[in-house]
Design a protein around this motif. Structure first.
Motif, mmCIF file in Angstrom:
data_model
loop_
_atom_site.group_PDB
_atom_site.id
_atom_site.type_symbol
_atom_site.label_atom_id
_atom_site.label_comp_id
_atom_site.label_asym_id
_atom_site.label_seq_id
_atom_site.Cartn_x
_atom_site.Cartn_y
_atom_site.Cartn_z
ATOM 1 N N ASP A 317 0.830 -1.210 0.000
ATOM 2 C CA ASP A 317 0.000 0.000 0.000
ATOM 3 C C ASP A 317 0.859 1.252 0.000
ATOM 4 O O ASP A 317 0.561 2.228 -0.710
ATOM 5 C CB ASP A 317 -0.920 0.002 1.217
ATOM 6 N N ALA A 318 1.925 1.258 0.783
ATOM 7 C CA ALA A 318 2.785 2.440 0.872
ATOM 8 C C ALA A 318 3.421 2.744 -0.476
ATOM 9 O O ALA A 318 3.459 3.914 -0.904
ATOM 10 C CB ALA A 318 3.859 2.214 1.929
ATOM 11 N N ALA A 319 3.914 1.722 -1.156
ATOM 12 C CA ALA A 319 4.543 1.944 -2.465
ATOM 13 C C ALA A 319 3.531 2.496 -3.458
ATOM 14 O O ALA A 319 3.842 3.416 -4.237
ATOM 15 C CB ALA A 319 5.148 0.633 -2.975
ATOM 16 N N CYS A 320 2.311 1.969 -3.451
ATOM 17 C CA CYS A 320 1.284 2.437 -4.390
ATOM 18 C C CYS A 320 0.864 3.871 -4.089
ATOM 19 O O CYS A 320 0.694 4.698 -5.012
ATOM 20 C CB CYS A 320 0.084 1.506 -4.353
ATOM 21 N N VAL A 321 0.701 4.214 -2.813
ATOM 22 C CA VAL A 321 0.285 5.575 -2.453
ATOM 23 C C VAL A 321 1.392 6.576 -2.765
ATOM 24 O O VAL A 321 1.139 7.664 -3.313
ATOM 25 C CB VAL A 321 -0.111 5.635 -0.963
ATOM 26 N N LEU A 322 2.641 6.230 -2.425
ATOM 27 C CA LEU A 322 3.751 7.135 -2.722
ATOM 28 C C LEU A 322 3.911 7.314 -4.233
ATOM 29 O O LEU A 322 4.210 8.415 -4.715
ATOM 30 C CB LEU A 322 5.042 6.598 -2.111
ATOM 31 N N ARG A 323 3.737 6.240 -5.012
ATOM 32 C CA ARG A 323 3.813 6.357 -6.485
ATOM 33 C C ARG A 323 2.801 7.375 -6.984
ATOM 34 O O ARG A 323 3.109 8.228 -7.820
ATOM 35 C CB ARG A 323 3.547 4.990 -7.114
ATOM 36 N N LYS A 324 1.582 7.289 -6.469
ATOM 37 C CA LYS A 324 0.530 8.219 -6.886
ATOM 38 C C LYS A 324 0.923 9.654 -6.547
ATOM 39 O O LYS A 324 0.738 10.579 -7.359
ATOM 40 C CB LYS A 324 -0.776 7.840 -6.206
ATOM 41 N N MET A 325 1.488 9.863 -5.345
ATOM 42 C CA MET A 325 1.939 11.208 -4.961
ATOM 43 C C MET A 325 2.991 11.746 -5.925
ATOM 44 O O MET A 325 2.915 12.895 -6.402
ATOM 45 C CB MET A 325 2.539 11.173 -3.550
ATOM 46 N N PHE A 326 4.005 10.931 -6.202
ATOM 47 C CA PHE A 326 5.122 11.378 -7.048
ATOM 48 C C PHE A 326 4.660 11.672 -8.473
ATOM 49 O O PHE A 326 5.070 12.675 -9.079
ATOM 50 C CB PHE A 326 6.218 10.311 -7.070
ATOM 51 N N LEU A 327 3.795 10.825 -9.020
ATOM 52 C CA LEU A 327 3.326 11.046 -10.381
ATOM 53 C C LEU A 327 2.450 12.281 -10.479
ATOM 54 O O LEU A 327 2.531 13.055 -11.439
ATOM 55 C CB LEU A 327 2.570 9.817 -10.875
ATOM 56 N N GLU A 328 1.577 12.486 -9.471
ATOM 57 C CA GLU A 328 0.731 13.683 -9.484
ATOM 58 C C GLU A 328 1.575 14.947 -9.418
ATOM 59 O O GLU A 328 1.240 15.963 -10.020
ATOM 60 C CB GLU A 328 -0.253 13.638 -8.320
ATOM 61 N N ALA A 329 2.688 14.893 -8.665
ATOM 62 C CA ALA A 329 3.522 16.078 -8.493
ATOM 63 C C ALA A 329 4.428 16.327 -9.685
ATOM 64 O O ALA A 329 4.666 17.485 -10.051
ATOM 65 C CB ALA A 329 4.357 15.934 -7.221
ATOM 66 N N LYS A 330 4.942 15.262 -10.332
ATOM 67 C CA LYS A 330 5.992 15.441 -11.333
ATOM 68 C C LYS A 330 5.639 14.933 -12.719
ATOM 69 O O LYS A 330 6.283 15.310 -13.697
ATOM 70 C CB LYS A 330 7.266 14.727 -10.859
ATOM 71 N N ALA A 331 4.683 14.067 -12.840
ATOM 72 C CA ALA A 331 4.320 13.541 -14.159
ATOM 73 C C ALA A 331 2.833 13.281 -14.222
ATOM 74 O O ALA A 331 2.388 12.138 -14.368
ATOM 75 C CB ALA A 331 5.115 12.269 -14.452
ATOM 76 N N PRO A 332 2.012 14.332 -14.114
ATOM 77 C CA PRO A 332 0.565 14.130 -14.099
ATOM 78 C C PRO A 332 0.024 13.566 -15.407
ATOM 79 O O PRO A 332 -1.086 13.058 -15.442
ATOM 80 C CB PRO A 332 0.028 15.536 -13.817
ATOM 81 N N HIS A 333 0.841 13.670 -16.506
ATOM 82 C CA HIS A 333 0.388 13.163 -17.798
ATOM 83 C C HIS A 333 0.477 11.627 -17.867
ATOM 84 O O HIS A 333 -0.090 11.021 -18.764
ATOM 85 C CB HIS A 333 1.228 13.758 -18.925
ATOM 86 N N LEU A 334 1.205 11.031 -16.921
ATOM 87 C CA LEU A 334 1.311 9.583 -16.914
ATOM 88 C C LEU A 334 0.106 8.972 -16.203
ATOM 89 O O LEU A 334 -0.559 9.614 -15.384
ATOM 90 C CB LEU A 334 2.600 9.135 -16.223
#
Length: 1012
Positions: A317-334
């Motif tokens: 769960d932690a890896a999935c939630v952190l991934r979502k945070m990082f993508l929203e902040a730096k690569a929202p197009h992904l």
């Protein structure tokens, strides 16, 4: 969430995740598990800075990254990290500036209050220098006062430094006093109890807050207590449960040496609180501690970045939630969609699931493997105690009258109760001055009243000096003014009324002995191994996995409270002293039997009739009932009772004369010394921590425990005087139980004194007590029913009087019916969630805790205060996570030492659910009823078995449980409810009695009372 930098421009490029934490944290197993999973997505490059870079390199040389994981730990230069964040503007998982708040508990509470997050009631004591005096802080024996806000013990004391984990809990004198220190785990310890520490710290600044009893349950990650949650952004929270360090401080570990924890479900309100904490401190990954007390939740600490250990589900769960945070902040197009199959392959080890064995009763017999235990209810009497004593004397001494006025506010007609250490010390100081060093009357012509008065003052002094430390749980003094006079005022302005005579009443004794504590612990262990399925480990497994709803109630007598605490220690396999267990697990409830009518008039009539029957020497069998001999008036009274009473009086006088000689010898030693303390120091509070005899006192030829020969003589002298009035030539049969009590106590604890005639006196007292005590609650069935319907006490019920126990069953069935069936526990009901949410909105002023106030057993209030701990069934790693067993234990006292139902006697009701039977079938629920006579063994028993061994330890064994049903009988819940409704009409018809005897299964084929 916390934005910074530009979005990723190069398609196919990887987002750089900087891990700027100390190597100890970066290389920890939980961090590696999470980082490995993040890297497995293929979208991130993980850059660990390392200690050398963080500590030695300037921030300009630190690696450049897009997202930054940075949090404080010991030795971490957070200011440099802030400089780096300002220079490179990465996306911050946890903001750095807000982390400064976490190092000051004052700022943490201020922040929580600012965001409307519930916190405990607290106050601050700020000192600029160690031991600085602050005018607004007052400390008394059982409370501290800060700015006029009073915190009664138990209360919690926390350093304002968030990195100082030395947290203290101070306990009230009524529970034995002392302090428990909580600290970060050292080996298998997380706390230590210090019985001698009574005063708070003054070397720094502290937060004081009220102690919140949580039933010894911890649902948290680390730190103080109770509930701990890991937040991953405002949308995800993880909660784990563990054993609380407040109870005994022993850390539960698995076979790998890891602390045992279990995931638990959060209420909607708690989830909202978790989200608010995350937002308030701007920490995307954040742990905090939550207290659950009586249906409400309170945040008591915020810890910043925290890990969950040994939970692969959390790592996923932690890896999935952190991934979502990082993508929203730096690569929202992904794409933010989680792959249907996670890109890492983890063979998560499956821990052995110690599911509980499905089984029926181990006491009456197995009724099928499909049965599940649903509820256990028990009423238990306290353990072995010292004889209860009372001293009454009229006082005219000015020192004592002034003391009364000092503590009643100067009101000449108001009575005073002295219980605190300060009050009792004042009284002791006054009596020491008033009592001469030589015995009053020994070398003078003082009249008998003066001699008696001096003797009673000496007795008061001896009682107050006993024990080494005062505590209201063991003794109390009442001063009631009797006569008044007008005297000139001190300022010469007119006259004022002052008392000139008062009645002093000192109550003492009735203290749980070392044997009583041992009995209670042993009974707790017996319950653990026999009352719950699972071959002895069932209860501990059930309790540690938060599927056991345990509540322990006690009446307010000290011996009862300590018996309950000792029982809990044995039941839950706890260690250490009783005070923390008492405060954490036992709810004091003086209203336990409120609502019952007063039967004193009927009981006085019964006692008068017993006296008449004995005096008239009537046979108890002339007006008998051939089929039911126990229905005769005065059944059980010995036919030669009128001859036994004079014999008892003579033997009592013989014992008194022997103890008098021992007391005079002790008094001679006292007169020859300048010290007040001749006897070895004896601390009653410390004695409560022992289950062994004080062999030093026994070897010195002294009475067992803390009793001096003077007090022992006073005990027997009072019995001699009250049992037989020579002037009126009249026996007081109400003294028979007290003579029996003292005989049994001295035979068990003071046999080394070799008092001649004590064995014979005990036999006579036992025969008389066997007849008198049951008849004091009604000399015939009709009177027993009338009294029993008003005043029910387990200790006074024998096998033929159990119908009077109907009130207990009414309470018990109410508990049984409120226990949800197993079939309805497969999911958390919406009603439960809504109920918890509603409970959270109640006014905080309604919250009442175990030792700051007394609880009510009102069923509706009890349900509102229910703490619903539930495992998360998705990954609890427990075979039957939806299983839930309720246990309610009620500890109570008895006025008389019943010869049939002795110390630690008990009655148990257990309800089983047959899951293979339809819900509509009456046999879906089965009730099992058992009882034990307690330590019902004569101290004169002399065999070579276990009883003889225990007797050497001043302890009598507890008798095993007996069936209240015929073997193989099936008492359904429906039938029990019918019996209770039926029994409500007891007193309306004499014919009801025989019908009831036939209906209740434990009364079938009953033989007569053993004394008839």
């Amino acid at each position: 969430m916390m934005e910074g930098g530009e979005a990723l421009e190069v398609a196919g490029g990887k987002i750089k995740i900087g891990v700027c934490v100390m190597e100890k944290k970066a290389c920890s197993a939980p961090m590696k598990q999470i980082l490995d999973r993040l890297q497995a997505f293929g979208e991130f490059e993980i850059i660990c800075f390392g200690d050398q870079v963080i500590l030695e390199e300037p921030v300009e040389n630190w690696p450049i990254c897009d997202c930054l994981i940075a949090f404080y730990s010991s030795g971490y230069p957070i200011q440099k990290a802030e400089e780096y964040a300002a220079l490179r503007t990465p996306f911050l998982v946890n903001e750095l500036e807000q982390q400064h708040l976490l190092h000051d508990r004052r700022k943490v509470y201020e922040r929580l209050e600012m965001f409307g997050i519930p916190i405990p009631n607290y106050a601050l004591v700020n000192r600029e220098a160690p031991y600085q005096h602050v005018d607004y802080f007052i400390e008394q024996e059982d409370y501290v006062e800060v700015h006029g806000k009073r915190f009664w013990k138990p209360f919690v004391e926390k350093p304002i430094d968030g990195d100082d984990h030395s947290i203290m809990i101070y306990y009230p004198s009524s529970a034995g006093g002392g302090m428990k220190e909580l600290f970060r785990k050292i080996g298998n310890r997380s706390s230590e109890f210090h019985p001698e520490v009574r005063r708070v710290r003054r070397e720094g600044s502290y937060i004081y807050e009220e102690f919140m009893p949580t039933g010894g349950t911890d649902v948290k990650n680390k730190s103080l207590s109770f509930d701990r949650f890991i937040l991953l952004g405002p949308e995800y929270a993880h909660a784990e449960a563990r054993k609380s360090p407040v109870v005994d401080g022993v850390v539960m570990r698995n076979t790998d040496g890891k602390e045992v924890r279990y995931p638990v479900l959060l209420t909607p309100t708690e989830k909202q609180m978790a989200r608010d904490v995350c937002i308030a401190f701007r920490q995307a990954v954040c742990g905090f501690d939550l207290l659950r007390c009586e249906g409400r939740s309170y945040v008591c600490d915020v810890n910043g970045w925290s890990f969950v250990k040994n939970s692969h589900k959390y790592y996923d769960d932690a890896a999935c939630v952190l991934r979502k945070m990082f993508l929203e902040a730096k690569a929202p197009h992904l794409s933010l969609t989680i792959p249907p199959i996670l890109p890492w392959k983890v063979n998560e080890p499956v821990q052995p699931s110690e599911g509980l064995t499905r089984q029926g009763s181990g006491i009456i017999g197995t009724f099928g493997q499909s049965e599940e235990l649903q509820c256990v209810i028990a009423i238990i009497r306290h353990g072995d105690r010292t004889p209860k004593q009372k001293v009454k004397l009229k006082v005219t001494e000015e020192k004592l009258l002034n003391l009364m006025l000092k503590y009643n506010g100067g009101r000449p007609r108001a009575e005073t109760k002295l219980k605190s250490a300060v009050q009792l010390q004042d009284l002791l100081d006054a009596t020491r001055i008033l009592i001469p060093r030589t015995r009053s009357g020994r070398e003078s012509d003082s009249d008998a009243e003066d001699i008696e008065h001096a003797e009673k003052l000496r007795q008061v002094k001896a009682v107050l000096e006993e024990g080494g430390r005062f505590s209201g749980i063991y003794r109390k003094v009442q001063l009631k003014p009797l006569k008044w006079a007008k005297v000139p005022r001190h300022n010469g302005d007119g006259e004022e009324e002052r008392p000139i005579e008062a009645l002093m009443v000192l109550k003492y004794g009735g203290v749980l002995t070392h044997a009583g504590r041992k009995q209670a612990e042993e009974l707790g262990r017996y319950f653990r191994n026999n009352m719950y399925p699972g071959e002895g480990t069932g209860l501990l497994r059930l309790h540690s996995t938060y599927r056991h709803d345990l509540k322990i109630y006690s009446s307010d007598e000290g011996r009862v409270q300590m018996s309950a605490a000792a029982f809990a220690k044995g039941l839950l396999d706890l260690e250490g002293q009783l005070t923390p267990i008492l405060v954490s697990l036992v709810s004091k409830d003086s209203s336990m039997l409120d609502g019952l009518e007063d039967a004193s008039i009927e009981m006085e009539e019964a006692k008068a009739r017993i006296h008449d029957i004995i005096s008239e020497t009537k046979s108890m069998h002339h007006n008998g009932h051939a089929e039911f001999p126990w229905m005769i008036d005065g059944a059980g009274l010995p036919p030669d009772a009128n001859k036994l009473l004079p014999r008892m009086a003579r033997l009592t006088k013989t014992i008194t004369e022997q103890v008098k000689l021992l007391a005079e010898d002790e008094d001679e030693k006292l007169a020859m010394t300048s010290s007040y303390a001749v006897l070895p120091p004896y601390d009653q509070a410390r004695a409560l921590g022992k289950t062994n005899i004080d062999m030093a006192r026994i070897a010195a030829g002294l009475p067992c425990g803390s009793e001096s020969f003077l007090l022992m003589f006073a005990r027997w002298k009072k019995l001699e005087r009250d049992l037989y009035n020579e002037r009126k030539d009249r026996f007081d049969i109400t003294q028979i139980p007290d003579v029996y009590d003292s005989c049994k106590y001295d035979l068990l604890h003071n046999s080394h004194l070799n008092l001649e005639g004590l064995d014979e006196l005990f036999k006579v007292a036992q025969v008389l007590a066997d007849g008198v005590i049951p008849n004091e609650y009604g000399i015939n069935p009709n009177q027993k029913l009338k009294i029993g319907s008003k005043q029910v006490d387990l200790s006074h019920i024998n096998q033929q009087q159990l119908w009077s126990f109907r009130l207990l069953v009414v309470i018990s069935v109410a508990e049984l019916k409120s226990s949800p069936p197993l079939s309805s526990q497969t999911k958390i009901r919406k009603e439960d969630i809504d109920n918890q949410s509603r409970t959270q909105t109640k006014n905080e002023d309604t919250r009442r805790c175990s030792f700051t106030s007394e609880k009510s057993l009102d069923q509706e209030d009890d349900e509102d205060k229910e703490i619903k701990y539930r495992l998360d069934p998705k990954y609890a790693n427990v075979k039957t996570p939806e299983r839930h067993v309720r246990t309610r234990l009620y500890f109570t006292s008895s006025d008389y030492p019943d010869t049939e139902l002795d110390y630690m006697s008990y009655i148990v009701l257990r309800m089983f659910e047959n899951t293979e039977v339809s819900v509509e079938d009456p046999k879906r629920y089965r009730i099992e009823m058992t009882f034990s006579r307690g330590a019902d063994l004569s101290p004169l028993e002399n065999n070579e078995g276990e009883a003889a061994s225990l007797h050497q330890e001043h302890t009598l064994p507890i008798m095993g449980p007996e069936r209240l049903q015929e073997a193989g009988s099936y008492l359904t819940l429906e039938k029990m409810e019918m019996m209770i409704r039926f029994s409500g009409y007891f007193s309306k018809s004499a014919g009801m009695l025989e019908r009831l005897v036939n209906l209740w299964p434990f009364n079938k084929h009953a033989s007569g009372n053993r004394n008839t």
